[in-house]
Motif scaffolding. Structure first.
Motif, mmCIF file in Angstrom:
data_model
loop_
_atom_site.group_PDB
_atom_site.id
_atom_site.type_symbol
_atom_site.label_atom_id
_atom_site.label_comp_id
_atom_site.label_asym_id
_atom_site.label_seq_id
_atom_site.Cartn_x
_atom_site.Cartn_y
_atom_site.Cartn_z
ATOM 1 N N GLN A 288 6.046 0.331 -10.317
ATOM 2 C CA GLN A 288 5.118 1.942 -9.909
ATOM 3 C C GLN A 288 3.484 1.390 -11.035
ATOM 4 O OE1 GLN A 288 7.325 5.391 -11.882
ATOM 5 N NE2 GLN A 288 6.396 4.571 -13.906
ATOM 6 N N GLU A 289 3.244 2.196 -10.073
ATOM 7 C CA GLU A 289 1.690 1.215 -10.877
ATOM 8 C C GLU A 289 1.156 2.239 -12.326
ATOM 9 O OE1 GLU A 289 -3.272 1.678 -9.384
ATOM 10 O OE2 GLU A 289 -1.662 3.308 -8.460
ATOM 11 N N ALA B 49 -3.014 -4.696 -7.574
ATOM 12 C CA ALA B 49 -2.440 -3.318 -8.455
ATOM 13 C C ALA B 49 -1.170 -3.715 -9.284
ATOM 14 C CB ALA B 49 -1.153 -2.458 -7.494
ATOM 15 N N ARG C 107 -2.381 9.661 -7.015
ATOM 16 C CA ARG C 107 -1.999 8.299 -6.100
ATOM 17 C C ARG C 107 -1.361 7.562 -6.484
ATOM 18 N NH1 ARG C 107 -4.114 5.264 -2.496
ATOM 19 N NH2 ARG C 107 -3.290 5.059 -0.571
ATOM 20 N N ALA C 108 -0.316 7.601 -6.509
ATOM 21 C CA ALA C 108 -0.033 5.810 -7.789
ATOM 22 C C ALA C 108 0.709 5.433 -7.158
ATOM 23 C CB ALA C 108 1.281 6.373 -8.610
ATOM 24 N N ARG C 109 0.475 4.208 -6.732
ATOM 25 C CA ARG C 109 1.190 2.650 -6.073
ATOM 26 C C ARG C 109 1.950 2.740 -6.488
ATOM 27 N NH1 ARG C 109 -3.268 -1.354 -5.247
ATOM 28 N NH2 ARG C 109 -1.908 -2.208 -3.719
ATOM 29 N N PRO D 4 -2.456 5.542 -13.036
ATOM 30 C CA PRO D 4 -3.685 5.566 -11.732
ATOM 31 C C PRO D 4 -4.496 5.972 -12.171
ATOM 32 C CG PRO D 4 -1.656 6.492 -11.155
ATOM 33 C CD PRO D 4 -1.576 5.828 -12.584
ATOM 34 N N GLU E 147 0.967 -1.193 0.096
ATOM 35 C CA GLU E 147 -0.274 -0.644 -0.187
ATOM 36 C C GLU E 147 0.723 1.136 -0.001
ATOM 37 O OE1 GLU E 147 -2.792 -0.483 -0.820
ATOM 38 O OE2 GLU E 147 -3.967 -1.618 -0.215
ATOM 39 N N GLU E 148 2.722 0.834 -0.263
ATOM 40 C CA GLU E 148 3.275 2.851 -0.298
ATOM 41 C C GLU E 148 2.503 3.458 -1.464
ATOM 42 O OE1 GLU E 148 7.392 2.456 0.452
ATOM 43 O OE2 GLU E 148 6.892 0.494 -0.122
ATOM 44 N N THR E 149 2.695 4.589 -1.595
ATOM 45 C CA THR E 149 1.918 5.869 -3.181
ATOM 46 C C THR E 149 3.093 6.674 -2.316
ATOM 47 O OG1 THR E 149 -0.017 6.895 -0.925
ATOM 48 C CG2 THR E 149 -0.386 4.900 -1.744
ATOM 49 N N ASP E 150 2.542 7.272 -4.578
ATOM 50 C CA ASP E 150 3.272 8.096 -4.742
ATOM 51 C C ASP E 150 2.550 9.080 -4.584
ATOM 52 O OD1 ASP E 150 5.303 10.106 -5.372
ATOM 53 O OD2 ASP E 150 6.024 9.599 -7.036
ATOM 54 N N LEU E 151 2.434 11.017 -4.143
ATOM 55 C CA LEU E 151 1.087 11.699 -4.652
ATOM 56 C C LEU E 151 1.539 12.710 -5.362
ATOM 57 C CD1 LEU E 151 -1.811 11.937 -3.373
ATOM 58 C CD2 LEU E 151 -0.461 13.805 -1.812
#
Length: 278
Positions: free
Chosen positions: A271-272, A244, A198-200, A275, A175-179
């Motif tokens: 990376q997602e 994901a 908000r990409a995981r 997203p 559940e780590e994300t990059d905003l």
């Protein structure tokens, strides 16, 4: 019991991965042709397969260049199959005769921990399912008549052999994300944010458990995912609704031998893929 992590990097519907495969459908209007289900794009307005005729049985299929095996299916978000009972059929004679590999009803909503082997609707609306291993030259997804005025819509369709990973090393997080957003700071110090994405993101910290395991890891994780082909990641198959769709970011990567472990290992950064915009 430790969680079982599953990935699906192979896609028999992908022309990039399998240029010798032929994707077709019961109907293919201009702009919504069948090949679009295998492009990996996720925007329903610009990439989808939708037939012309409403309230009729329809299908989309791939004819492979040789017998191909599969044990996992994914229908990406943007479909309209909620509540529909769909069949995955196989054939080796142009569907003069065929066999149903799996039949399933797509849930209307995600809810609670769900198993990948029972079929799962992810939190963003994709449907994932593992099924008993089968092999054929032709694979067909069949959608029944949906009702007056209704036609199926499929944005992305993934079919192939899944790969069960050995227990992942710590740290372990799905559940780590990059905003990401554009911001403007006023003279008073207030910060305004534009459209938010908000990409995981994460790492699959894989330690292979013998020398032979590298053959499958090389095919799926370096041959497919390593070429930036989208890959479904299920960190815990008992909570598959958290799956994901990921791609490899730019940079150096590969399985290698290192101190402290006898076999190959790698921290696969992901990376997602495309997203949702919040």
């Amino acid at each position: 019991m430790s969680p079982r992590s599953i990935v699906l990097a192979e896609n028999l519907f992908s022309a990039a991965a399998y240029p010798g495969h032929v994707v077709m459908a019961s109907e293919e209007p201009e702009g919504t042709e069948a090949f679009r289900v295998g492009t990996g794009r996720r925007h329903a307005l610009t990439n989808r397969w939708t037939p012309d005729t409403a309230n009729a049985e329809h299908w989309v299929q791939v004819t492979c260049d040789q017998v191909r095996a599969a044990d996992m299916l994914a229908i990406d978000r943007g479909h309209n199959l909620a509540g529909q009972t769909v069949e995955l059929r196989i054939s080796d004679d142009g569907f003069t005769t065929s066999e149903t590999t799996v039949s399933f009803t797509v849930p209307s909503a995600a809810g609670g921990a769900q198993s990948l082997d029972d079929g799962v609707l992810t939190e963003e609306g994709a449907y994932l399912r593992r099924f008993p291993l089968a092999a054929a030259t032709q694979w067909r997804l069949v959608i029944p008549a949906m009702g007056v005025g209704l036609r199926p819509q499929i944005v992305g369709l993934y079919l192939g052999l899944s790969l069960a990973l050995p227990p992942l090393r710590m740290p372990w997080a799905e559940e780590e994300t990059d905003l990401a957003f554009q911001e403007v700071r006023t003279a008073a110090g207030w910060i305004g944010a534009g459209e938010i994405a908000r990409a995981r993101v994460g790492e699959l910290r894989v330690r292979l458990e013998d020398y032979l395991a590298y053959d499958q890891a090389r095919l799926h994780l370096e041959g497919h995912f390593g070429r930036r082909r989208p890959m479904w990641i299920v960190y815990d198959d008992r909570q598959a609704e958290r799956a994901a769709l990921a791609v490899r970011p730019q940079g150096r990567a590969g399985f290698r031998f290192d101190s402290g472990w006898a076999y190959r290992q790698q921290d696969l950064v992901w990376q997602e893929h495309e997203p949702r915009v919040l």
